[in-house]
Design a protein around this motif. Structure first.
Motif, PDB file in Angstrom:
ATOM      1  N   GLY A 180       0.817  -1.203   0.000  1.00 18.37           N
ATOM      2  CA  GLY A 180       0.000   0.000   0.000  1.00 18.37           C
ATOM      3  C   GLY A 180       0.852   1.255   0.000  1.00 18.37           C
ATOM      4  N   LYS A 181       0.225   2.357  -0.389  1.00 10.58           N
ATOM      5  CA  LYS A 181       0.930   3.631  -0.484  1.00 10.58           C
ATOM      6  C   LYS A 181       0.817   4.393   0.830  1.00 10.58           C
ATOM      7  N   ALA A 182       1.960   4.589   1.464  1.00 16.48           N
ATOM      8  CA  ALA A 182       2.006   5.351   2.708  1.00 16.48           C
ATOM      9  C   ALA A 182       3.378   5.991   2.819  1.00 16.48           C
ATOM     10  N   THR A 183       3.438   7.108   3.496  1.00 18.43           N
ATOM     11  CA  THR A 183       4.713   7.792   3.699  1.00 18.43           C
ATOM     12  C   THR A 183       4.913   8.066   5.189  1.00 18.43           C
ATOM     13  N   VAL A 184       6.153   7.949   5.602  1.00 15.64           N
ATOM     14  CA  VAL A 184       6.514   8.229   6.996  1.00 15.64           C
ATOM     15  C   VAL A 184       7.568   9.333   6.983  1.00 15.64           C
ATOM     16  N   ASN A 185       7.238  10.447   7.613  1.00 10.78           N
ATOM     17  CA  ASN A 185       8.162  11.578   7.681  1.00 10.78           C
ATOM     18  C   ASN A 185       8.468  11.915   9.131  1.00 10.78           C
ATOM     19  N   HIS A 186       9.567  12.633   9.326  1.00 16.21           N
ATOM     20  CA  HIS A 186       9.940  13.063  10.671  1.00 16.21           C
ATOM     21  C   HIS A 186      10.032  14.581  10.695  1.00 16.21           C
ATOM     22  N   PHE A 187       9.399  15.177  11.700  1.00 17.85           N
ATOM     23  CA  PHE A 187       9.572  16.607  11.919  1.00 17.85           C
ATOM     24  C   PHE A 187      10.997  16.857  12.423  1.00 17.85           C
ATOM     25  N   SER A 188      11.390  18.102  12.418  1.00 19.62           N
ATOM     26  CA  SER A 188      12.771  18.437  12.772  1.00 19.62           C
ATOM     27  C   SER A 188      13.114  18.041  14.206  1.00 19.62           C
ATOM     28  N   ASP A 189      12.123  17.950  15.087  1.00 22.52           N
ATOM     29  CA  ASP A 189      12.401  17.570  16.474  1.00 22.52           C
ATOM     30  C   ASP A 189      12.294  16.068  16.693  1.00 22.52           C
ATOM     31  N   GLY A 190      12.068  15.301  15.622  1.00 23.08           N
ATOM     32  CA  GLY A 190      12.017  13.844  15.733  1.00 23.08           C
ATOM     33  C   GLY A 190      10.626  13.260  15.767  1.00 23.08           C
ATOM     34  N   GLU A 191       9.577  14.091  15.882  1.00 27.03           N
ATOM     35  CA  GLU A 191       8.218  13.557  15.863  1.00 27.03           C
ATOM     36  C   GLU A 191       7.936  12.872  14.528  1.00 27.03           C
ATOM     37  N   ILE A 192       7.125  11.825  14.589  1.00 31.94           N
ATOM     38  CA  ILE A 192       6.850  11.000  13.407  1.00 31.94           C
ATOM     39  C   ILE A 192       5.487  11.356  12.833  1.00 31.94           C
ATOM     40  N   GLN A 193       5.449  11.518  11.535  1.00 32.41           N
ATOM     41  CA  GLN A 193       4.196  11.796  10.824  1.00 32.41           C
ATOM     42  C   GLN A 193       3.953  10.695   9.809  1.00 32.41           C
ATOM     43  N   VAL A 194       2.770  10.090   9.856  1.00 30.68           N
ATOM     44  CA  VAL A 194       2.394   9.020   8.929  1.00 30.68           C
ATOM     45  C   VAL A 194       1.233   9.490   8.066  1.00 30.68           C
ATOM     46  N   ASN A 195       1.361   9.297   6.762  1.00 35.78           N
ATOM     47  CA  ASN A 195       0.265   9.597   5.834  1.00 35.78           C
ATOM     48  C   ASN A 195      -0.084   8.345   5.045  1.00 35.78           C
ATOM     49  N   ILE A 196      -1.359   7.999   5.001  1.00 41.31           N
ATOM     50  CA  ILE A 196      -1.832   6.884   4.168  1.00 41.31           C
ATOM     51  C   ILE A 196      -2.344   7.500   2.874  1.00 41.31           C
ATOM     52  N   ASP A 197      -1.717   7.106   1.767  1.00 36.02           N
ATOM     53  CA  ASP A 197      -1.945   7.801   0.500  1.00 36.02           C
ATOM     54  C   ASP A 197      -2.940   7.099  -0.420  1.00 36.02           C
ATOM     55  N   GLU A 198      -3.814   6.285   0.139  1.00 33.39           N
ATOM     56  CA  GLU A 198      -4.878   5.651  -0.636  1.00 33.39           C
ATOM     57  C   GLU A 198      -6.018   5.291   0.305  1.00 33.39           C
ATOM     58  N   SER A 199      -7.189   5.065  -0.245  1.00 36.37           N
ATOM     59  CA  SER A 199      -8.349   4.717   0.582  1.00 36.37           C
ATOM     60  C   SER A 199      -8.213   3.298   1.131  1.00 36.37           C
ATOM     61  N   ILE A 200      -8.494   3.153   2.422  1.00 40.81           N
ATOM     62  CA  ILE A 200      -8.490   1.820   3.027  1.00 40.81           C
ATOM     63  C   ILE A 200      -9.817   1.555   3.747  1.00 40.81           C
ATOM     64  N   ARG A 201     -10.840   2.327   3.417  1.00 44.04           N
ATOM     65  CA  ARG A 201     -12.132   2.188   4.073  1.00 44.04           C
ATOM     66  C   ARG A 201     -12.675   0.770   3.877  1.00 44.04           C
ATOM     67  N   GLY A 202     -12.963   0.102   4.981  1.00 44.23           N
ATOM     68  CA  GLY A 202     -13.536  -1.241   4.930  1.00 44.23           C
ATOM     69  C   GLY A 202     -12.534  -2.339   4.606  1.00 44.23           C
ATOM     70  N   ALA A 203     -11.253  -2.011   4.446  1.00 47.79           N
ATOM     71  CA  ALA A 203     -10.260  -3.010   4.052  1.00 47.79           C
ATOM     72  C   ALA A 203      -9.704  -3.752   5.272  1.00 47.79           C
ATOM     73  N   LYS A 204      -9.257  -4.977   5.013  1.00 47.55           N
ATOM     74  CA  LYS A 204      -8.522  -5.738   6.022  1.00 47.55           C
ATOM     75  C   LYS A 204      -7.040  -5.435   5.813  1.00 47.55           C
ATOM     76  N   VAL A 205      -6.460  -4.746   6.770  1.00 47.67           N
ATOM     77  CA  VAL A 205      -5.116  -4.213   6.597  1.00 47.67           C
ATOM     78  C   VAL A 205      -4.112  -5.032   7.407  1.00 47.67           C
ATOM     79  N   TYR A 206      -2.954  -5.258   6.787  1.00 47.31           N
ATOM     80  CA  TYR A 206      -1.827  -5.919   7.445  1.00 47.31           C
ATOM     81  C   TYR A 206      -0.644  -4.946   7.425  1.00 47.31           C
ATOM     82  N   VAL A 207      -0.146  -4.589   8.591  1.00 50.25           N
ATOM     83  CA  VAL A 207       0.972  -3.652   8.717  1.00 50.25           C
ATOM     84  C   VAL A 207       2.211  -4.421   9.135  1.00 50.25           C
ATOM     85  N   ILE A 208       3.278  -4.324   8.358  1.00 48.52           N
ATOM     86  CA  ILE A 208       4.503  -5.085   8.623  1.00 48.52           C
ATOM     87  C   ILE A 208       5.548  -4.170   9.252  1.00 48.52           C
TER      88      ILE A 208
END
Length: 326
Positions: free
Chosen positions: A34-62
């Motif tokens: 799946g399309k997702a991006t993980v970014n870090h703010f300058s102070d180290g905080e983590i930002q996650v964006n899911i770049d596609e619809s996952i409504r109603g989906a069975k998701v597996y995160v590795i």
């Protein structure tokens, strides 16, 4: 619902801990990552964006909870929160290596039980299921109130020795008394007896200067396979090989599921008495941690098959008997 529609409702996402393994798993399942991006703010905080619809989906995160451990754990927690808020119907976390698992009980006063803490955090995040491999202690499954599918890598590791005809005059060795059950499982797969290194000094496991002298079982003139669940600094398996050689073993191999390889572990293992060090790719082994004696087996087919079986509501029992090769 057609098979094709069902397949579209499965989504597999990879975070940053071990993308090469995630790609192998997705290939085995037949679903693109799946399309997702993980970014870090300058102070180290983590930002996650899911770049596609996952409504109603069975998701597996590795995501393995591996070095840098705290960043990888927070990536997973934040990703689960994002998936839940994006209306995924199921959030199945695939944790090939379950970090913080070594503190699974109170062995001394005023100690935390971090394996339980991680379970509580994941359940608080409202996960649906956990899929993992070779927990440090099997009872960690009981720390969860959601289903836990606990896969074992022993058949895969055993296949290296059977494929390379390393089965004659063989003894499977536990590096201490705590690992006897693990050694027994491997011994059953290889049709070999077991031996135990009587290592009662916990501190000696971290020092190359103290070699255990007592071994329970016959190892003289034998080929030995030392079995552990993880290799961290490499000292325990190295002193185990030294002790076996001192006791008359002809060859010593090491194998473990999780290759943490911290500090100088690759250098220590390369210069040890071990013929080969056989591990899996539950933790990504960077180029800086590669060495000549290393043999890496992939759990991608094992995990991929498990995901397909879970998705289709099939039992995982066949995976505990088979030797799925790389």
């Amino acid at each position: 619902m057609t098979a094709e529609t069902a397949k579209q409702r499965m989504k597999i996402f990879a975070l940053n801990s071990n993308r090469p393994l995630a790609e192998k798993i997705a290939h085995e399942v037949g679903v693109p990552l799946g399309k997702a991006t993980v970014n870090h703010f300058s102070d180290g905080e983590i930002q996650v964006n899911i770049d596609e619809s996952i409504r109603g989906a069975k998701v597996y995160v590795i995501q393995s909870i591996s070095e840098p451990v705290n960043d990888m754990l927070m990536e997973l927690m934040i990703m689960v929160d994002a998936l839940r808020r994006a209306s995924a119907s199921e959030i199945n976390v695939v944790i090939p290596y379950y970090g913080y698992s070594r503190q699974d009980r109170k062995a001394r006063s005023r100690e935390p039980i971090t394996a339980k803490l991680i379970a509580d955090l994941l359940e608080m995040d409202k996960i649906t299921r956990v899929l993992t491999i070779d927990l440090h202690a099997a009872q960690i499954q009981g720390f969860f109130d959601v289903p836990v599918d606990h896969l074992v890598a022993a058949p895969l590791l055993a296949s290296y020795f059977t494929d390379h005809k390393i089965t004659e005059n063989l003894v499977v060795v536990s590096p201490d008394h705590a690992g006897v059950s693990r050694a027994r499982t491997m011994a059953d797969l290889l049709g070999a007896p077991i031996a135990i290194i009587d290592n009662r000094n916990v501190e000696s496991s971290e020092s190359l200067d103290e070699i255990p002298t007592e071994i329970i079982g016959k190892v003289a003139g034998k080929t030995c396979v030392v079995v552990d669940d993880m290799i961290d600094t490499g000292t325990r398996i190295t002193i185990s090989a030294e002790a076996l050689k001192n006791a008359g073993a002809t060859k010593v191999y090491g194998c473990a599921t999780h290759a943490i390889f911290s500090k100088q572990a690759p250098k220590i293992l390369q210069s040890s008495q071990l013929e080969k060090v056989v591990v899996t790719d539950t933790i990504r082994i960077g180029k800086e941690k590669q060495f000549d004696k290393l043999v890496e087996m992939s759990v991608g087919p094992l995990v991929g098959n498990a995901i397909k079986m879970i998705f289709n509501n099939e039992p995982l029992e066949p995976l505990f008997r088979s030797s799925i090769k790389k």
